[in-house]
Design a protein around this motif. Sequence first.
Motif, PDB file in Angstrom:
ATOM      1  N   HIS A 184      19.013  18.540  -8.440  1.00  6.28           N
ATOM      2  CA  HIS A 184      17.127  17.567  -8.556  1.00  6.28           C
ATOM      3  C   HIS A 184      16.929  16.563  -9.350  1.00  6.28           C
ATOM      4  CE1 HIS A 184      13.313  18.848  -8.102  1.00  6.28           C
ATOM      5  NE2 HIS A 184      13.281  17.090  -8.621  1.00  6.28           N
ATOM      6  N   ILE A 185      17.106  15.386  -8.415  1.00  9.21           N
ATOM      7  CA  ILE A 185      16.395  13.749  -9.431  1.00  9.21           C
ATOM      8  C   ILE A 185      15.317  13.252  -9.936  1.00  9.21           C
ATOM      9  CG2 ILE A 185      17.572  11.894  -8.998  1.00  9.21           C
ATOM     10  CD1 ILE A 185      20.436  12.663  -7.583  1.00  9.21           C
ATOM     11  N   ILE A 186      15.483  13.253 -10.713  1.00 14.07           N
ATOM     12  CA  ILE A 186      14.483  12.687 -11.228  1.00 14.07           C
ATOM     13  C   ILE A 186      14.794  11.013 -12.081  1.00 14.07           C
ATOM     14  CG2 ILE A 186      12.635  12.743 -12.820  1.00 14.07           C
ATOM     15  CD1 ILE A 186      13.136  15.605 -13.096  1.00 14.07           C
ATOM     16  N   ALA A 187      14.406  10.441 -11.125  1.00 14.60           N
ATOM     17  CA  ALA A 187      15.111   9.118 -11.749  1.00 14.60           C
ATOM     18  C   ALA A 187      14.323   8.161 -12.017  1.00 14.60           C
ATOM     19  CB  ALA A 187      15.086   8.613  -9.796  1.00 14.60           C
ATOM     20  N   GLU A 188      13.817   8.292 -13.202  1.00 11.58           N
ATOM     21  CA  GLU A 188      13.202   7.855 -13.734  1.00 11.58           C
ATOM     22  C   GLU A 188      14.295   7.867 -15.307  1.00 11.58           C
ATOM     23  OE1 GLU A 188      10.221   6.889 -14.076  1.00 11.58           O
ATOM     24  OE2 GLU A 188       9.458   7.839 -12.230  1.00 11.58           O
ATOM     25  N   LYS A 189      13.401   6.986 -16.308  1.00 16.79           N
ATOM     26  CA  LYS A 189      13.783   6.865 -18.002  1.00 16.79           C
ATOM     27  C   LYS A 189      13.655   7.879 -18.550  1.00 16.79           C
ATOM     28  CE  LYS A 189      10.775   3.858 -19.643  1.00 16.79           C
ATOM     29  NZ  LYS A 189      10.814   2.104 -20.259  1.00 16.79           N
ATOM     30  N   ALA A 190      14.495   8.306 -19.607  1.00 18.74           N
ATOM     31  CA  ALA A 190      14.311   9.610 -20.311  1.00 18.74           C
ATOM     32  C   ALA A 190      13.144   9.628 -20.575  1.00 18.74           C
ATOM     33  CB  ALA A 190      15.285   9.617 -21.387  1.00 18.74           C
ATOM     34  N   THR A 191      12.229   8.767 -21.381  1.00 19.37           N
ATOM     35  CA  THR A 191      10.922   9.571 -21.442  1.00 19.37           C
ATOM     36  C   THR A 191       9.700   9.076 -20.414  1.00 19.37           C
ATOM     37  OG1 THR A 191      10.241   7.005 -22.293  1.00 19.37           O
ATOM     38  CG2 THR A 191      11.029   7.654 -23.607  1.00 19.37           C
ATOM     39  N   LYS A 192       9.484   9.241 -19.102  1.00 19.68           N
ATOM     40  CA  LYS A 192       9.015   9.268 -18.359  1.00 19.68           C
ATOM     41  C   LYS A 192       9.294  11.030 -17.684  1.00 19.68           C
ATOM     42  CE  LYS A 192       7.049   4.519 -17.620  1.00 19.68           C
ATOM     43  NZ  LYS A 192       6.909   3.499 -16.256  1.00 19.68           N
ATOM     44  N   GLY A 193      11.058  10.769 -17.531  1.00 20.75           N
ATOM     45  CA  GLY A 193      11.647  11.910 -16.651  1.00 20.75           C
ATOM     46  C   GLY A 193      11.095  13.668 -17.255  1.00 20.75           C
ATOM     47  N   LEU A 194      11.593  13.151 -18.603  1.00 19.84           N
ATOM     48  CA  LEU A 194      11.229  15.035 -19.475  1.00 19.84           C
ATOM     49  C   LEU A 194      10.330  15.588 -19.291  1.00 19.84           C
ATOM     50  CD1 LEU A 194      13.666  13.882 -22.103  1.00 19.84           C
ATOM     51  CD2 LEU A 194      13.368  15.623 -21.015  1.00 19.84           C
ATOM     52  N   PRO A 195       8.519  14.214 -19.549  1.00 24.33           N
ATOM     53  CA  PRO A 195       6.923  15.163 -19.009  1.00 24.33           C
ATOM     54  C   PRO A 195       7.385  15.460 -17.606  1.00 24.33           C
ATOM     55  CG  PRO A 195       7.004  12.918 -20.286  1.00 24.33           C
ATOM     56  CD  PRO A 195       8.564  12.889 -19.394  1.00 24.33           C
ATOM     57  N   VAL A 196       8.220  15.090 -16.887  1.00 20.14           N
ATOM     58  CA  VAL A 196       8.322  15.799 -14.750  1.00 20.14           C
ATOM     59  C   VAL A 196       9.071  16.955 -15.404  1.00 20.14           C
ATOM     60  CG1 VAL A 196       8.761  15.056 -12.403  1.00 20.14           C
ATOM     61  CG2 VAL A 196       8.087  13.110 -14.222  1.00 20.14           C
ATOM     62  N   LEU A 197      10.367  16.448 -15.749  1.00 18.93           N
ATOM     63  CA  LEU A 197      10.835  18.268 -16.097  1.00 18.93           C
ATOM     64  C   LEU A 197       9.939  19.044 -16.632  1.00 18.93           C
ATOM     65  CD1 LEU A 197      13.435  19.804 -16.312  1.00 18.93           C
ATOM     66  CD2 LEU A 197      14.045  18.507 -18.630  1.00 18.93           C
ATOM     67  N   ASN A 198       9.225  19.098 -17.776  1.00 20.85           N
ATOM     68  CA  ASN A 198       8.645  19.855 -18.476  1.00 20.85           C
ATOM     69  C   ASN A 198       7.610  20.424 -17.400  1.00 20.85           C
ATOM     70  OD1 ASN A 198       7.510  21.053 -20.806  1.00 20.85           O
ATOM     71  ND2 ASN A 198       5.683  19.686 -20.973  1.00 20.85           N
ATOM     72  N   GLN A 199       7.252  19.766 -16.590  1.00 22.92           N
ATOM     73  CA  GLN A 199       5.955  20.157 -15.254  1.00 22.92           C
ATOM     74  C   GLN A 199       6.880  20.689 -14.707  1.00 22.92           C
ATOM     75  OE1 GLN A 199       4.247  16.736 -13.959  1.00 22.92           O
ATOM     76  NE2 GLN A 199       2.391  16.854 -15.217  1.00 22.92           N
ATOM     77  N   LEU A 200       7.970  20.432 -14.332  1.00 28.54           N
ATOM     78  CA  LEU A 200       8.808  21.627 -12.699  1.00 28.54           C
ATOM     79  C   LEU A 200       9.299  22.525 -13.366  1.00 28.54           C
ATOM     80  CD1 LEU A 200      10.979  18.484 -11.535  1.00 28.54           C
ATOM     81  CD2 LEU A 200       9.351  19.631 -10.928  1.00 28.54           C
ATOM     82  N   LEU A 201       9.249  22.727 -15.245  1.00 28.64           N
ATOM     83  CA  LEU A 201       9.378  23.865 -15.737  1.00 28.64           C
ATOM     84  C   LEU A 201       8.693  24.814 -15.833  1.00 28.64           C
ATOM     85  CD1 LEU A 201      12.720  23.456 -18.139  1.00 28.64           C
ATOM     86  CD2 LEU A 201      13.168  24.177 -16.047  1.00 28.64           C
ATOM     87  N   GLY A 202       7.420  24.348 -16.066  1.00 25.30           N
ATOM     88  CA  GLY A 202       6.137  25.009 -15.865  1.00 25.30           C
ATOM     89  C   GLY A 202       5.585  25.077 -17.402  1.00 25.30           C
TER      90      GLY A 202
END
Length: 227
Positions: free
Chosen positions: A208-226
């Motif tokens: 699963h690719i999150i095409a963001e820099k780390a500081t923006k992508g990790l909050p997205v990951l946080n949401q995806l993991l619930g």
Amino acid sequence: MKNLVFLTGAGISAESGLKTFRDANGLWEGHDVMKVASYEGFQQNPELVLDFYNQRRRQLLTVHPNAAHKQIAAFQKDFNVTVITQNVDDLHERAGSKHIIHLHGELLKARSLVEDHLIYEWKEDILIGTTNSKNQQLRPHIVWFGEAVPEMQSAVSVVEKADILVIVGTSLQVYPAAGLIDYASNAQQIFYIDQHPADTKYFNKNIHIIAEKATKGLPVLNQLLGY
């Protein structure tokens, strides 16, 4: 708790102001990387190599962990987190991560040029004539091109047990580090966070690719993991 494993690269530290390993023309701070990041380069011009890492060390002491480093540390509340990093800085440690494997060494350590198991905490410059108590010349505790990666087997063991693997801020071009993905056979989910993600089709994995820099992508990951 699930085993959450991060594989981090230069992109995460770049957001703290550290220069990435090399730019588009293959140079690192204007130097051919083989002249400053190989044992042959050190033999040819040790002063140049030591000065190069002295500058990197001084810069590291002026920067701080960013939100991405801190978010990775925050996941420790809900997961068994291990960080496998290609970075030689200590920003994951300073952000609070507890279990870190440094594949390519540590800038804030030095080691004996004669007995490489003699490793020292080090924040000062290393010069020709900087020695340990055995009068052995010190060198940066960095894995240079052509040298073995001592922590590789430890990293493989961790990735094999990963329930979730997250790749952050790396081009996936540096081996053997990039090959760690091949060992994630038990991972139920694999995420790749990078502003300019590399082509992942060669890995034969559902990534699963999150095409963001780390500081923006990790909050997205946080949401995806619930969380």
